[in-house]
Each structure stands twice: as structure tokens, then as C-alpha cells.
Design a protein around this motif. Structure first.
Motif, PDB file in Angstrom:
ATOM      1  N   UNK A  73       0.859  -1.162   0.000  1.00  0.00           N
ATOM      2  CA  UNK A  73       0.000   0.000   0.000  1.00  0.00           C
ATOM      3  C   UNK A  73       0.907   1.227   0.000  1.00  0.00           C
ATOM      4  N   UNK A  74       1.070   1.918  -1.133  1.00  0.00           N
ATOM      5  CA  UNK A  74       2.063   3.003  -1.245  1.00  0.00           C
ATOM      6  C   UNK A  74       1.869   4.078  -0.180  1.00  0.00           C
ATOM      7  N   UNK A  75       3.006   4.577   0.320  1.00  0.00           N
ATOM      8  CA  UNK A  75       2.990   5.690   1.254  1.00  0.00           C
ATOM      9  C   UNK A  75       2.624   5.332   2.677  1.00  0.00           C
ATOM     10  N   UNK A  76       2.625   4.054   3.034  1.00  0.00           N
ATOM     11  CA  UNK A  76       2.264   3.659   4.390  1.00  0.00           C
ATOM     12  C   UNK A  76       3.188   2.540   4.851  1.00  0.00           C
ATOM     13  N   UNK A  77       3.330   2.425   6.158  1.00  0.00           N
ATOM     14  CA  UNK A  77       4.142   1.344   6.722  1.00  0.00           C
ATOM     15  C   UNK A  77       3.287   0.135   7.076  1.00  0.00           C
ATOM     16  N   UNK A  78       1.974   0.179   6.733  1.00  0.00           N
ATOM     17  CA  UNK A  78       1.101  -0.964   7.010  1.00  0.00           C
ATOM     18  C   UNK A  78       1.578  -2.158   6.193  1.00  0.00           C
ATOM     19  N   UNK A  79       1.459  -3.358   6.725  1.00  0.00           N
ATOM     20  CA  UNK A  79       1.987  -4.528   6.010  1.00  0.00           C
ATOM     21  C   UNK A  79       1.336  -4.740   4.649  1.00  0.00           C
ATOM     22  N   UNK A  80       1.759  -5.803   3.983  1.00  0.00           N
ATOM     23  CA  UNK A  80       1.320  -6.086   2.619  1.00  0.00           C
ATOM     24  C   UNK A  80      -0.197  -6.001   2.506  1.00  0.00           C
ATOM     25  N   UNK A  81      -0.670  -5.251   1.519  1.00  0.00           N
ATOM     26  CA  UNK A  81      -2.097  -5.047   1.323  1.00  0.00           C
ATOM     27  C   UNK A  81      -2.764  -6.337   0.861  1.00  0.00           C
ATOM     28  N   UNK A  82      -2.250  -6.926  -0.218  1.00  0.00           N
ATOM     29  CA  UNK A  82      -2.805  -8.183  -0.705  1.00  0.00           C
ATOM     30  C   UNK A  82      -1.653  -9.124  -1.036  1.00  0.00           C
ATOM     31  N   UNK A  83      -1.903 -10.389  -0.803  1.00  0.00           N
ATOM     32  CA  UNK A  83      -0.903 -11.408  -1.101  1.00  0.00           C
ATOM     33  C   UNK A  83      -1.433 -12.231  -2.268  1.00  0.00           C
ATOM     34  N   UNK A  84      -0.616 -12.349  -3.321  1.00  0.00           N
ATOM     35  CA  UNK A  84      -1.019 -13.056  -4.536  1.00  0.00           C
ATOM     36  C   UNK A  84      -0.341 -14.417  -4.594  1.00  0.00           C
ATOM     37  N   UNK A  85      -1.060 -15.417  -5.075  1.00  0.00           N
ATOM     38  CA  UNK A  85      -0.513 -16.748  -5.274  1.00  0.00           C
ATOM     39  C   UNK A  85      -0.468 -17.007  -6.775  1.00  0.00           C
ATOM     40  N   UNK A  86       0.682 -17.479  -7.260  1.00  0.00           N
ATOM     41  CA  UNK A  86       0.900 -17.661  -8.696  1.00  0.00           C
ATOM     42  C   UNK A  86       1.523 -19.022  -8.948  1.00  0.00           C
ATOM     43  N   UNK A  87       1.272 -19.615 -10.117  1.00  0.00           N
ATOM     44  CA  UNK A  87       1.892 -20.908 -10.427  1.00  0.00           C
ATOM     45  C   UNK A  87       3.399 -20.733 -10.632  1.00  0.00           C
ATOM     46  N   UNK A  88       4.184 -21.537  -9.932  1.00  0.00           N
ATOM     47  CA  UNK A  88       5.637 -21.407 -10.019  1.00  0.00           C
ATOM     48  C   UNK A  88       6.175 -21.896 -11.359  1.00  0.00           C
ATOM     49  N   UNK A  89       5.452 -22.789 -12.037  1.00  0.00           N
ATOM     50  CA  UNK A  89       5.892 -23.246 -13.354  1.00  0.00           C
ATOM     51  C   UNK A  89       5.646 -22.185 -14.427  1.00  0.00           C
ATOM     52  N   UNK A  90       4.806 -21.207 -14.135  1.00  0.00           N
ATOM     53  CA  UNK A  90       4.517 -20.120 -15.069  1.00  0.00           C
ATOM     54  C   UNK A  90       4.582 -18.810 -14.296  1.00  0.00           C
ATOM     55  N   UNK A  91       5.799 -18.369 -13.929  1.00  0.00           N
ATOM     56  CA  UNK A  91       5.942 -17.225 -13.024  1.00  0.00           C
ATOM     57  C   UNK A  91       5.318 -15.928 -13.542  1.00  0.00           C
ATOM     58  N   UNK A  92       5.155 -15.791 -14.859  1.00  0.00           N
ATOM     59  CA  UNK A  92       4.594 -14.559 -15.403  1.00  0.00           C
ATOM     60  C   UNK A  92       3.072 -14.549 -15.396  1.00  0.00           C
TER      61      UNK A  92
END
Length: 591
Positions: free
Chosen positions: A428-447
């Protein structure tokens, strides 16, 4: 949310007492056996016990001021607690009324112990420091030092069954146990310098004379900092030297067993060594724990830059080791992987910057590297990531480096336990609050874009836990990390299934979780609730619960062991806002 109520084994005697007084407490009667109605208990823990004895439960009183002399001086705010052993635990439905007072029912085994003695966090209490015979190790404050005005901690071993107490010594830290808890190493400063004593179950002791050491399986390894040797102390055997010219060593737990690494160098006098910012390894090796032979690690093609390594980073199975200079801003950072089965087979690459996060991908010969250009500041939650110049590169052993992202604003976090997916966070830009959202992605297709694991506006509470069926258990909070939205997320589709709200998870089983829902921050209590991971059905056990202890060990969901299996016992403490017949200690059997 659908719900059920466990059948009660009995109507507690306290309920009748409340009815006779003309009023009943609000809420549901807790499930299980009400064994103690006293409100003075603050913590509790099942003891690890030998197989031929009944399970035992230790409870801890609320902290009270420590009196330093015969006066009423509380002693500079020092608090102590008393520990009690409960009698043989009752069976549900035995019809016994709850004991009114702790002192009249349980056995006092330690008075005036340093606070706390039972480790508890967010409502779940762990096991005490105890050996294989169930004898507990507790510390008590000694007499105040007139010079430092501090209270030294004296370590004792207490047998709850007999009350026998053995003084171990002035304590410099918690005891260290071998995996079977049949051996324990303790450090004391009864005499200077500090010395470590390794104790067997029959009280045979061996002084090793140093503070630094580890159990590797049942053997105790320690470094003699005067002789620069690495030594091994087997059970009931004399110590033996296994390596010389040792300036440091590390032990890393892996799925394939512990791995011991040795750093060698020409001995340097201790005052000079202490003045060195980073110890320098002139050579290093792994120790074969079966033969006690050293396996030398080849020098890197860039030895001058690899001299400053602190220790290897082992792959999850322990088969390979990664070496790289840490906390040194090289423009080109060398990384070297050594195959422990064939140390001469090394592989080396260079990163054109400074590694920030380096993680092995579980189940694969891959290393994921988040790095920055030379001169960049470290990415942190207090810095707007748009000002960073982060990069993400994957090193597939035998195939070289592959750039995944050249401008990384969402830092690499970790992988699922099976290695199929990776997590990255959005700040969350401009704040020290922790990660706003955590994304899960396939490791075999990192993009691939992946899916968010937590709802918009929430911050992730801890790292998602991969369940036995591959789904992710996620907790997201708007502000208070004890009041989370709890859900399971399918990492393949992103589909989320809500389980509960306003609370947090305290234990994870194979098919269900144990939670404290409807958490009240001011009282630090919640509703102890079982939730089925597939149906979402909630089973209320008790309201106004503030501490819980499970009879079995809390293990990872993919371990095959289920701490929440049917028949498992749970002990918990109830404390209502106002005095209630339901207050006190309860023990229940999970359905």
C-alpha cells in the motif's frame, strides 16, 4: 454459516448453583468436564509423559509481585507465578462437580517461578520445557545482585509426580533438548566462565566448558573456542574431537536430516577474532554424521568474494547447498551450489547486483532470487516500492538464469510447501502498514497473473498455510490481527470459501481447524470453535475462552498427524467479563 452444538456429557453442577441464586449466566454451557471454577489460573499445558502414565496437566497462576525481603516491597516490578499439577484428569460424564479452589485441589509443585513458564501465543499454549520423563525445567529469581540491581535466574528441574527439585544452576538461557528429550544441555554461570553441562536421564553429567553447541540427533556437538576444535559428545560416552582449526559451525534441519557445516581457518587469538566484523573461512566442509569424516567443499572460481560467506543455505531435502556472500554490496554477486552427494560437481553464476531474498523452491532444483541494482536501498514495508529497482531471477540448476521481472514492485515472499505456487505481495504506497494483498501464482509459469488470497482492504495475517488437500488457509485482517476473516483459497482457480470472521486460527488439523472467533480485544477472549474445512460447519465448544492447550503436538497439516482428530483432548480456560459459574478450567474430548 451453518452450525451444530456438541452433545454435553453432563449438566455441570455450577448451573444448578446459578439457578438457585435466581439467575443464569448468559450464553451456552461450555462443552466437556468442568474441573475447576477458580478464576486464578492464567495458563495451562499438557505435559509430555511416558507412555505408561496418564496424561498430566500443569496450570499457572496469575502473576503476582515478587517480594524481595520480609517487607512488602514488590521488588522493582518483578512478577512471579505458581505452578500446580492437576490430579488424574477426569473422564467426561463422571458427574463430579468442579473444584472451587486451585489450592485445595491441585498440588503446588513450584512457588515463585519467573513469569511466564508456559509459552502461550494468541490463545494457544505450547508445551513446557520437559524431559522424556515429564520432569519440567523452570527458573526462579535469585537474590538481587547489589551491583547490577538485577535478579539472576536460577534453573531447577522439578518432577511433578514426586515434587523432587534439583538445582541446575544460574541460568543464561533455556535448556536445549535432544530430539528424544533424553538429553539436555544447560548453560550456567555458577562459576566463570560460563560452562555448558550435558545431562542424561539418570543425572550423569558431562561438562563441556563452552556455551555454543547443538544436538545433532542424539549427539551433542560443541566448539572449543580456545583449542579451535569441533567436538562430539555421544550419549553416555566421552567427548571426542572430530575437526580442528574450526572457527564456526552450523547445523541445519532439512527433510533429509540435519546437515552440519564446518568453517575452517588459521586460528586467530580471541581478542582479535572478536574485533573482526565477519569471520573469514579459508575452507569449509560438511561432516558425514555416520562416519564422522569431513567432506571438503571445493573453492569457488571467485574465492576472494566467497570468503565472507556466513553459512550455506540448504535445499529443503538437504541434498544441495547454496553459498553466497551475505550483506556485502558487490556489483557482481557470485553464487555457488554444491551437490552434497558429489561435492566436486559445483555450479556457479553471478547476479549483477545485491541479493535481497534467496529461496529454494521446494521439490525442484531451482533457486529464486530477488535482487537490486548496486546502490539501491533495501525493499521494505516502510518504503514506496515505486522508488525501488528490484529484479526477480530464477536459477534452474543446469540451465542457468532466467529473468522473470526487471522492475519488481511486488516482493517475493515464499512458496507453498509442495513448491507448486509462489507468493508475492502488493504494498500500500505511502504507508508502513503490512502487505495489502498477497497473490498466489503458479511457479511453473511465473509470469501468470495469479490470484489474490485475501479480500481488498485487508492485510494478510501471517503466511497462508497449505492444507493436506492443497488448498490455502488464509487469514486477512482490517486492523487487528486477532480479528481476521478466515477462508480457504484454491490456488489453481482463486476461488475462496469463507469459514469464519472476527477471530483467528489457533490449530490446524487434517480436515478442520480450531479457532477463537468473535474475539474481544479488551478481554482477550473468544469463542472456541471447530470449523470443518470442507463444509464450513462451525461447532461451538465454549464462549469467553482465553487460553487453550491440546493434548497432542501441533504439527503441520501435511505431516500426516492430526492434532484435532476425533477423541483428542483439549483443555481450555473460561473467564467471562463478570464472574460466572462457567469460569475456570474445562477439559473436552473432540468429536
Amino acid at each position: 454459516m451453518p452450525g451444530t452444538k456438541l452433545p454435553r456429557a453432563l449438566m455441570v453442577a455450577a448451573l444448578a448453583t446459578g439457578a438457585a441464586a435466581g439467575c443464569l449466566p448468559a450464553g451456552n454451557v461450555p462443552v466437556g468436564q468442568h474441573v475447576l471454577s477458580d478464576r486464578t489460573v492464567s495458563r495451562l499445558s499438557f505435559l509430555p509423559t511416558p507412555s505408561d502414565t496418564h496424561p498430566r496437566l500443569i496450570v499457572q497462576s496469575h502473576p503476582r509481585p515478587q517480594v524481595v525481603d520480609s517487607s512488602t516491597d514488590p521488588g522493582f516490578g518483578l512478577s512471579v507465578v505458581d505452578l500446580y499439577l492437576l490430579p488424574e484428569l477426569p473422564e467426561e460424564g463422571d458427574g463430579a462437580a468442579p473444584a472451587p479452589n486451585l489450592e485445595d485441589w491441585a498440588s503446588l509443585i513450584v512457588a515463585g517461578a519467573s513469569e511466564p513458564q508456559i509459552p502461550c501465543d494468541r490463545g494457544i499454549c505450547g508445551q513446557m520445557n520437559a524431559d522424556a520423563l515429564g520432569r519440567i525445567f523452570v527458573s526462579q529469581p535469585g537474590l538481587q545482585d547489589p551491583i547490577t540491581e538485577t535478579f539472576p535466574q536460577i534453573l531447577f528441574r522439578v518432577d511433578p509426580a514426586t515434587g523432587q527439585s534439583v538445582r541446575i544452576g544460574n541460568n543464561t538461557g533455556p535448556p536445549i533438548f535432544s530430539p528424544t528429550r533424553k538429553r539436555v544441555a544447560t548453560a550456567s554461570y555458577d562459576e566463570m566462565p560460563v560452562e555448558t553441562v550435558v545431562r542424561e536421564l539418570d543425572d550423569e553429567t558431562t561438562k563441556v566448558g563452552v556455551f555454543f553447541g547443538f544436538f545433532v540427533n542424539e549427539d551433542y556437538y560443541f566448539q572449543d573456542q580456545d583449542a579451535f576444535t569441533l567436538n562430539r559428545l555421544p550419549p553416555f560416552g566421552p567427548p571426542e574431537i572430530v575437526a580442528r582449526d574450526v572457527i564456526s559451525f552450523t547445523v541445519s534441519p532439512t527433510a533429509g536430516g540435519p546437515v552440519l557445516w564446518i568453517c575452517h581457518a588459521t586460528p586467530v587469538p580471541m581478542p582479535i577474532a572478536m574485533a573482526m566484523a565477519i569471520p573469514t573461512c579459508q575452507s569449509s566442509s560438511f561432516l558425514d554424521l555416520d562416519t564422522l569424516r569431513e567432506i571438503p567443499i571445493p573453492n569457488s572460481p571467485m574465492p576472494t568474494k566467497l570468503l565472507a560467506i556466513s553459512s550455506p543455505q540448504l535445499s529443503p531435502d538437504g541434498g544441495k547447498a547454496l553459498f553466497f556472500p551475505q550483506q556485502l554490496p558487490f556489483a557482481d554477486t557470485p553464487l555457488m551450489v554444491v551437490d552434497r552427494a558429489n561435492p566436486s560437481a559445483t555450479e556457479t553464476v553471478s547476479i549483477a547486483g545485491v541479493p535481497v531474498v534467496v529461496i529454494w523452491r521446494p521439490g525442484h532444483d531451482e533457486i529464486w532470487i530477488e535482487w537490486q541494482d548496486p546502490g539501491s536501498t533495501t525493499i521494505s514495508s516502510s518504503v514506496d516500492p515505486s522508488s525501488q529497482s528490484g529484479h526477480l531471477t530464477v536459477w534452474k540448476l543446469g540451465e542457468g538464469l532466467t529473468a522473470i521481472a526487471t522492475t519488481l514492485a511486488d516482493p517475493l515472499q515464499t512458496f507453498t510447501s509442495d513448491g507448486r505456487y509462489w507468493f508475492h505481495s502488493s504494498y500500500r504506497p505511502g504507508t508502513s502498514y503490512p502487505a495489502d494483498r498477497l497473490y498466489v501464482c503458479p511457479a511453473d509459469d511465473p509470469l501468470a497473473p495469479g490470484f489474490p488470497t485475501n479480500p481488498p482492504g485487508t492485510a494478510i495475517s501471517g503466511t497462508p498455510v497449505q492444507l493436506a488437500d492443497g488448498r490455502l488457509l488464509v487469514e486477512g485482517s482490517f486492523r487487528d490481527f486477532n480479528r481476521n476473516d478466515i477462508s480457504v483459497v484454491d490456488p489453481e482457480t482463486g476461488a475462496a470459501f469463507p469459514l469464519g470472521t472476527g477471530g483467528h486460527v489457533i490449530a490446524v488439523g487434517q480436515t478442520r481447524i480450531l479457532t477463537l472467533l468473535r474475539w474481544i480485544a479488551s478481554a482477550r477472549t473468544g469463542d472456541l470453535t471447530l470449523i470443518d474445512l470442507h463444509s464450513g460447519v462451525q461447532t461451538l465448544i465454549a464462549e469467553n475462552v482465553f487460553e487453550v492447550s491440546l493434548e497432542g503436538d501441533i504439527t503441520p497439516p501435511n505431516s500426516g498427524v492430526d492434532p484435532l482428530a476425533s477423541g483428542a483432548r483439549v483443555a481450555y480456560l473460561v473467564q467471562s467479563r463478570f464472574a460466572s459459574p462457567y469460569d475456570g478450567l474445562w477439559i473436552a474430548t473432540l468429536p
